[in-house]
Write an enzyme that holds these catalytic residues in place. Sequence first.
Site, PDB file in Angstrom:
ATOM      1  N   CYS A 148     -41.754  -8.302 -18.796  1.00  0.00           N
ATOM      2  CA  CYS A 148     -41.485  -7.041 -18.086  1.00  0.00           C
ATOM      3  C   CYS A 148     -40.756  -6.090 -19.047  1.00  0.00           C
ATOM      4  O   CYS A 148     -39.749  -6.469 -19.657  1.00  0.00           O
ATOM      5  CB  CYS A 148     -40.616  -7.333 -16.867  1.00  0.00           C
ATOM      6  N   ASP A 193      -0.812  -2.548  -9.626  1.00  0.00           N
ATOM      7  CA  ASP A 193      -1.458  -2.853  -8.366  1.00  0.00           C
ATOM      8  C   ASP A 193      -1.656  -4.362  -8.253  1.00  0.00           C
ATOM      9  O   ASP A 193      -2.667  -4.909  -8.659  1.00  0.00           O
ATOM     10  CB  ASP A 193      -2.821  -2.155  -8.367  1.00  0.00           C
ATOM     11  N   LYS A 224       2.813   8.780  -7.750  1.00  0.00           N
ATOM     12  CA  LYS A 224       1.456   8.253  -7.766  1.00  0.00           C
ATOM     13  C   LYS A 224       0.531   8.984  -8.736  1.00  0.00           C
ATOM     14  O   LYS A 224       0.718  10.168  -9.023  1.00  0.00           O
ATOM     15  CB  LYS A 224       0.854   8.330  -6.346  1.00  0.00           C
ATOM     16  N   CYS A 257     -42.389  -3.391 -13.425  1.00  0.00           N
ATOM     17  CA  CYS A 257     -43.698  -3.871 -13.884  1.00  0.00           C
ATOM     18  C   CYS A 257     -44.619  -4.291 -12.746  1.00  0.00           C
ATOM     19  O   CYS A 257     -45.779  -4.611 -12.970  1.00  0.00           O
ATOM     20  CB  CYS A 257     -43.527  -5.014 -14.876  1.00  0.00           C
ATOM     21  N   CYS A 275     -41.438  -6.159  -8.561  1.00  0.00           N
ATOM     22  CA  CYS A 275     -40.527  -5.556  -9.531  1.00  0.00           C
ATOM     23  C   CYS A 275     -40.818  -4.053  -9.614  1.00  0.00           C
ATOM     24  O   CYS A 275     -41.961  -3.656  -9.817  1.00  0.00           O
ATOM     25  CB  CYS A 275     -40.713  -6.216 -10.898  1.00  0.00           C
ATOM     26  N   TYR A 285      10.160  -6.861 -12.800  1.00  0.00           N
ATOM     27  CA  TYR A 285      10.693  -5.495 -12.783  1.00  0.00           C
ATOM     28  C   TYR A 285      12.072  -5.377 -12.144  1.00  0.00           C
ATOM     29  O   TYR A 285      12.558  -4.278 -11.934  1.00  0.00           O
ATOM     30  CB  TYR A 285       9.708  -4.517 -12.148  1.00  0.00           C
ATOM     31  N   CYS A 312     -37.272 -10.707 -11.262  1.00  0.00           N
ATOM     32  CA  CYS A 312     -38.655 -10.379 -11.602  1.00  0.00           C
ATOM     33  C   CYS A 312     -39.196 -11.584 -12.373  1.00  0.00           C
ATOM     34  O   CYS A 312     -38.518 -12.127 -13.244  1.00  0.00           O
ATOM     35  CB  CYS A 312     -38.660  -9.128 -12.474  1.00  0.00           C
ATOM     36  N   LYS A 344       3.434   1.385 -11.963  1.00  0.00           N
ATOM     37  CA  LYS A 344       3.381   0.745 -10.652  1.00  0.00           C
ATOM     38  C   LYS A 344       2.086  -0.048 -10.621  1.00  0.00           C
ATOM     39  O   LYS A 344       1.003   0.499 -10.393  1.00  0.00           O
ATOM     40  CB  LYS A 344       3.426   1.786  -9.539  1.00  0.00           C
ATOM     41  N   GLU A 360       8.380   2.952 -15.207  1.00  0.00           N
ATOM     42  CA  GLU A 360       7.532   1.762 -15.338  1.00  0.00           C
ATOM     43  C   GLU A 360       6.190   2.040 -14.678  1.00  0.00           C
ATOM     44  O   GLU A 360       6.104   2.926 -13.821  1.00  0.00           O
ATOM     45  CB  GLU A 360       8.204   0.578 -14.610  1.00  0.00           C
TER      46      GLU A 360
HETATM   47  S1  IVH Z   1      10.398  -1.715  -7.859  1.00  0.00           S
HETATM   48  C1  IVH Z   1      13.007  -1.021  -4.561  1.00  0.00           C
HETATM   49  N1  IVH Z   1       8.768  -1.623  -9.914  1.00  0.00           N
HETATM   50  O1  IVH Z   1       5.360  -1.459  -5.579  1.00  0.00           O
HETATM   51  C2  IVH Z   1      12.115  -1.261  -5.638  1.00  0.00           C
HETATM   52  N2  IVH Z   1       7.847  -2.045  -7.760  1.00  0.00           N
HETATM   53  O2  IVH Z   1       6.082  -0.051  -2.762  1.00  0.00           O
HETATM   54  C3  IVH Z   1      10.810  -1.779  -5.236  1.00  0.00           C
HETATM   55  N3  IVH Z   1       5.433  -2.382  -7.757  1.00  0.00           N
HETATM   56  O3  IVH Z   1       6.261  -3.962  -3.386  1.00  0.00           O
HETATM   57  C4  IVH Z   1      10.145  -2.451  -6.289  1.00  0.00           C
HETATM   58  N4  IVH Z   1       5.130  -2.164  -9.912  1.00  0.00           N
HETATM   59  O4  IVH Z   1       5.063  -4.707  -5.389  1.00  0.00           O
HETATM   60  C5  IVH Z   1       8.878  -1.791  -8.591  1.00  0.00           C
HETATM   61  N5  IVH Z   1       7.440  -1.519 -11.811  1.00  0.00           N
HETATM   62  C6  IVH Z   1       7.557  -1.700 -10.499  1.00  0.00           C
HETATM   63  C7  IVH Z   1       6.443  -1.975  -9.678  1.00  0.00           C
HETATM   64  C8  IVH Z   1       6.635  -2.135  -8.299  1.00  0.00           C
HETATM   65  C9  IVH Z   1       4.541  -2.408  -8.755  1.00  0.00           C
HETATM   66  C10 IVH Z   1       5.125  -2.594  -6.324  1.00  0.00           C
HETATM   67  C11 IVH Z   1       5.942  -3.678  -5.709  1.00  0.00           C
HETATM   68  C12 IVH Z   1       6.500  -3.120  -4.445  1.00  0.00           C
HETATM   69  C13 IVH Z   1       5.748  -1.848  -4.287  1.00  0.00           C
HETATM   70  C14 IVH Z   1       6.674  -0.790  -3.749  1.00  0.00           C
END
Ligand code: IVH
Length: 672
Positions: free
Chosen positions: A432, A119, A315, A412, A409, A226, A427, A117, A115
Amino acid sequence: MDDLNQVKQRIAQLRAEINHHNYRYYVLDSPEISDAEYDELMRELKQLEEQYPQFLTPDSPTQRVGAAPVEAFGVVEHPLPLLSLGNAFAKDELVAWYNRTSKLVAGKQFDFVCEHKIDGLAVALTYVDGRLTIGATRGDGFRGENITQNLKTIRSIPLSILKEAPPRFEVRGEVFLPKAGFNKLNQERAEEGLPLFANPRNAAAGSVRQLDPRVTAKRTLDIYIYGLGYSEGKATPPTHWETMEYLKSLGFKVNPNNRLLTSIEQVEEFHHTWVERRESLPYEADGIVVKVNQLDLQDRLGNIGHEPRWAIAYKFPAIQGTTHLIDIGISVGRTGTLNPYAILEPVSVGGVTIKSAALHNEDDVRRKDIRIGDTVVVQRAGEVIPQVVGPVISKRTGKEKIFTMPRHCPVCGAETIQPEGEAMSRCTNAACPAQVQERLEHFVSRGGMDIRGIGESNSAMLLQEGLVKNVADLYDLKDKKEQIVKLERMAEKSVSNILNAIENSKQRPLSRVIFALGILHIGEEIAELLAKHLGSIDSLANASREELLSIPAVGPKIADSIAAFFRQEENRKIIKRLKDAGVKLEEERVKPEELPLTGMEFLITGRLEAFSRQEAEAMIKALGGSTGSSVTKKTTYLVIGADPGSKLTRAQELGTKLLTEEELTRLLRQTA
Ligand code: IVH
């Protein structure tokens, strides 16, 4: 580093540094180092603590999962802790995790679910008897903040489950602000002179942790579920993948990019694909999460501390870096705004070389205390244009210079002003050259008249050669073909294409023309509303303030800006010339009877969860429906909120159709 004293000292030093950076990041929202550098410090500390467990203490930053909950929201104890994830930064670390995992399950076969991750911020949603009862942040993993009211404003979170579901269960997911919403929010904040959010995660966290849920509701937050935390009273599927399918069937939003994979090579490929394509995602992701699919194996693998052994975050390469701020330049926008930007020593960030970055406005530069000559943190986050996060104060030499906006500016030389209450300096010269060029580029852009073949460099050339002085001149170019063909990088064929594109643009819908004119504060959505309600440029030009204010989403700022635009003689002349050239400046107004809810009468009883009654009624009316005050034979639908009143009994007697809040939301969404 085997001298124990030395180890102890290094651990103390790392903790102090990490605590300092945590404070900069979470409290001040002004990090001094990149995420990658931070991760590196954490990694070193974790490794030392693993190697020398005698020095591990409960207050080490490695033992903290998230920020402590804020009492103002009320605290929620999580029945099952919300875990965090261990990280892999390179392929060998992923493979090491896989080998460890395989060994621990004694060679049993397993699959992977991969999946993104995302933000954002982790939340846990509890449902009792099919209704959302508690929505909480992760907090420190054991106790989170009760943000139920705020989460209820997120439309993709079901308030009730319409199908048969376990009597009590908890799902977990990531709340996030898509890149588009993040950019819009920061742009609005820049214009209002408010501090900007450093990244979509901070913006999402800031949005759901608002004490006023109405503020949350205005942000375009979304969620992907998730995981299933726990569930009581009904059997659930044996694998993570099937659990996600099951949750989807209950109405939860699950990321369609998730994949069920069978080998670690496929996992590596999934990661590789998204490293390349992450920019194309509508949300910010900083890696992938790899999970063991079989839930019995997940149980068997268990956790170490806060981290499960059955999952790992793999990551993406860092998209932050540090570099030297050589100077601050100024570009002049379409409406004369002076936009400061950073001129940087080139630095590679996530595989892209960055030489310049946006700085938004003078206040932002001052608030972040960015000085010319500083070492700065730069990042690419949710924006195509990179931004400067802030200075690295510890690297100051004392020779850095404080930036001030120029009085004249830079293009101009005209005087600049900063209107009272506005964050941007402007400006004052509408003629301009920089403004004229920006207006021309905006006019021909995709969202505007969409005239292909005239980009930045051709606009500049046409202006320089005096062939075009304003946007109306474009429509006279057909008589100047000979002259254009002689210009640099022009040929018979390309000029014909441009002239055809100009000709075709005359048929663009009115909303595009309104947007293309570049009236201050009129974006694509407002332009569409104006076209729909007024039907022609003339009606727009002649609309009274009251008439404009009666259009939904038009406030005083927009009404004043429209009036100011049409007051200018020069603009009226341009519009007259567009009309004479044959540009379509009218369109059929939407007749009231054509709106999707026309002829339907709605009545609301009881308390709605996601919006106020006024908001719901306004939405119904905007789509052509009407609202009543009592149930009669004319009532098409009775919408039932929590604790419905006697209207429900009356509606049942009359056989009026009933709608739950959820059904109403769906109806509004489908028809909007
Ligand atoms: S699983 C034990 N799935 O990542 C499983 N986490 O450091 C933990 N996050 O706090 C969560 N996308 O906020 C999982 N597809 C995903 C995720 C996800 C983002 C974040 C989540 C968690 C942090 C883990």
